[in-house]
Design an enzyme around this catalytic site. Structure first.
Site, mmCIF file in Angstrom:
data_model
loop_
_atom_site.group_PDB
_atom_site.id
_atom_site.type_symbol
_atom_site.label_atom_id
_atom_site.label_comp_id
_atom_site.label_asym_id
_atom_site.label_seq_id
_atom_site.Cartn_x
_atom_site.Cartn_y
_atom_site.Cartn_z
ATOM 1 N N ARG A 165 43.518 30.575 50.527
ATOM 2 C CA ARG A 165 44.128 30.044 49.294
ATOM 3 C C ARG A 165 44.992 28.817 49.575
ATOM 4 O O ARG A 165 46.027 28.609 48.921
ATOM 5 C CB ARG A 165 44.969 31.116 48.582
ATOM 6 N N SER A 233 44.398 36.745 40.095
ATOM 7 C CA SER A 233 45.379 37.377 40.990
ATOM 8 C C SER A 233 46.698 36.619 40.883
ATOM 9 O O SER A 233 46.726 35.409 41.082
ATOM 10 C CB SER A 233 44.916 37.302 42.437
ATOM 11 N N GLU A 329 50.245 33.550 44.004
ATOM 12 C CA GLU A 329 49.036 32.790 44.287
ATOM 13 C C GLU A 329 48.909 31.708 43.213
ATOM 14 O O GLU A 329 48.415 30.628 43.480
ATOM 15 C CB GLU A 329 47.863 33.776 44.250
#
Ligand code: EPU
Length: 344
Positions: A165, A233, A329
């Site tokens: 990520r 998420s 995130e």
């Protein structure tokens, strides 16, 4: 004032001072002044309040197929010898629409990423991943333009520094780049990636079948932002040491953990939140999704501060139970631009 409610999948009613839709790279010739934010599909952002600056919305289109390459990576004159194809895509193309188009043309590689919301230009920034595939592995180059100087650059896969990520585009000093095009190197032959739970015991005859299965898995667990505001998420999966995993295993035999090449382990933030009794909770108009605790949802008419309060509550509960800090995130934006988790 520029209404951002249609440009953030949390469906929050927030405003920017001004907004510009960028349809071709030349639209960036008029320089930006003052604070700005670049948005693709707005599916990985949380606006904590109105933004006192300009929002640039990436709608650069186009999917260019070719050239085809042989297994050595050279342009292939003999079609039957071609193993890969280069595909150059405008940053504003929706990732899922790209995947559907590629499959129609017999081009594979991205099918595990089906149904991920958002645009192609946003995908390299956080190196989107799902079901065992990260997009950075299939990217050859990223073209970007600096919104202040107008300078155009092309970064190779290596220069993008893809990680979990993360990428160079999230690093300080690189945030003035607007991604205009992404070029993928994709296989023409179907090489299924099925290591992930849910795909393991299945046989797929082609990329379309694998795509269908991934769509079914996502629909089972994740809320569709068309109907329920969310940004996927909310937190990253945390990394911990082998000792920490052993401690957790002593208490919870079933703890999901994924060994990494450096000896550390990735834990599932969704599982931690679930075990901290925060799955399916509701605080006013905000909650966590009952089938996947890692997703924070707007149950209708939520205010930005309510989303922040719930996220802080969930992370505090996980910290109390596991002494672990979850980090978002999604990217957080306030009045003057991007904020860190500690600033909100
Ligand atoms: N789990 C629970 N309870 C929950 C949620 C999860 O026990 O409420 C357990 C699951 O049973 C499983 C483990 O936690 O054993 C992991 O859950 P899951 O397989 O659903 O995936 P994840 O790690 O939560 C990641 C990505 C998703 C991606 C999926 C599938 C992150 C932060 N999230 O989720 O990406 O779709 O894997 O590959 O890496 C996103 O980034 O927005 C996103 C949705």
């Amino acid at each position: 004032m520029f209404d951002l409610s249609a440009y953030n999948t949390f469906n929050l009613t927030v405003y920017a001072q001004s907004g510009r839709v960028i349809a071709v790279p030349e639209d960036l010739e008029q320089p930006v002044s003052g604070p700005f934010i670049i948005l693709g599909g707005g599916s990985d952002v949380l606006f904590t309040e109105d933004f006192a600056g300009t929002v640039l919305i990436n709608r650069i289109g186009g999917i260019e197929l070719g050239p085809k390459l042989d297994p050595e990576g050279h342009p292939s004159s003999d079609e039957s010898q071609a193993s890969h194809i280069m595909v150059r895509v405008g940053g504003g193309v929706l990732l899922d629409e790209l995947i559907a188009t590629l499959i129609e043309h017999g081009i594979c590689g991205l099918e595990n990423l089906s149904l991920i919301p958002g645009t192609v230009g946003a995908a390299p920034i956080q190196n989107v991943g799902a079901y065992g595939v990260e997009i950075g592995d299939l990217i050859a180059t990223v073209e970007a333009r600096d919104v202040f100087s107008g300078k155009q650059i092309t970064l190779t896969q290596e220069q993008c520094r893809f990680g979990y990520r993360s990428s160079i585009f999230k690093e300080q000093g690189w945030s003035t780049l607007f991604i205009t095009h992404v070029t993928f190197k994709l296989p023409l032959n179907f090489e299924p990636r099925v290591n992930y739970a849910g795909l393991q015991s299945c046989e797929f005859k082609n990329a379309a079948a694998l795509r269908e299965r991934v769509i079914a898995l996502r629909n089972e667990k994740l809320p569709n932002p068309k109907y329920v505001g969310n940004a996927g998420s909310f937190f990253k999966n945390p990394y911990v040491s082998a000792e920490r995993v052993a401690e957790l295993k002593a208490q919870y035999q079933e703890v999901p953990c994924y060994p990494q090449s450096n000896g550390s382990y990735k834990l599932a933030a969704g599982w931690l939140i679930d075990k901290a009794n925060c799955r399916g909770i509701k605080h006013g108009q905000v909650g966590t999704w009952g089938k996947q605790a890692l997703v924070i949802v707007n149950l209708g008419g939520a205010k930005p501060h309510e989303v922040v309060a719930l996220a802080k509550y969930v992370s505090a509960e996980v910290r109390n139970k596991f002494a672990l800090d979850l980090v978002p995130e999604v990217r957080l934006y306030g009045k003057h631009g991007e904020l860190s988790w500690d600033q909100i």
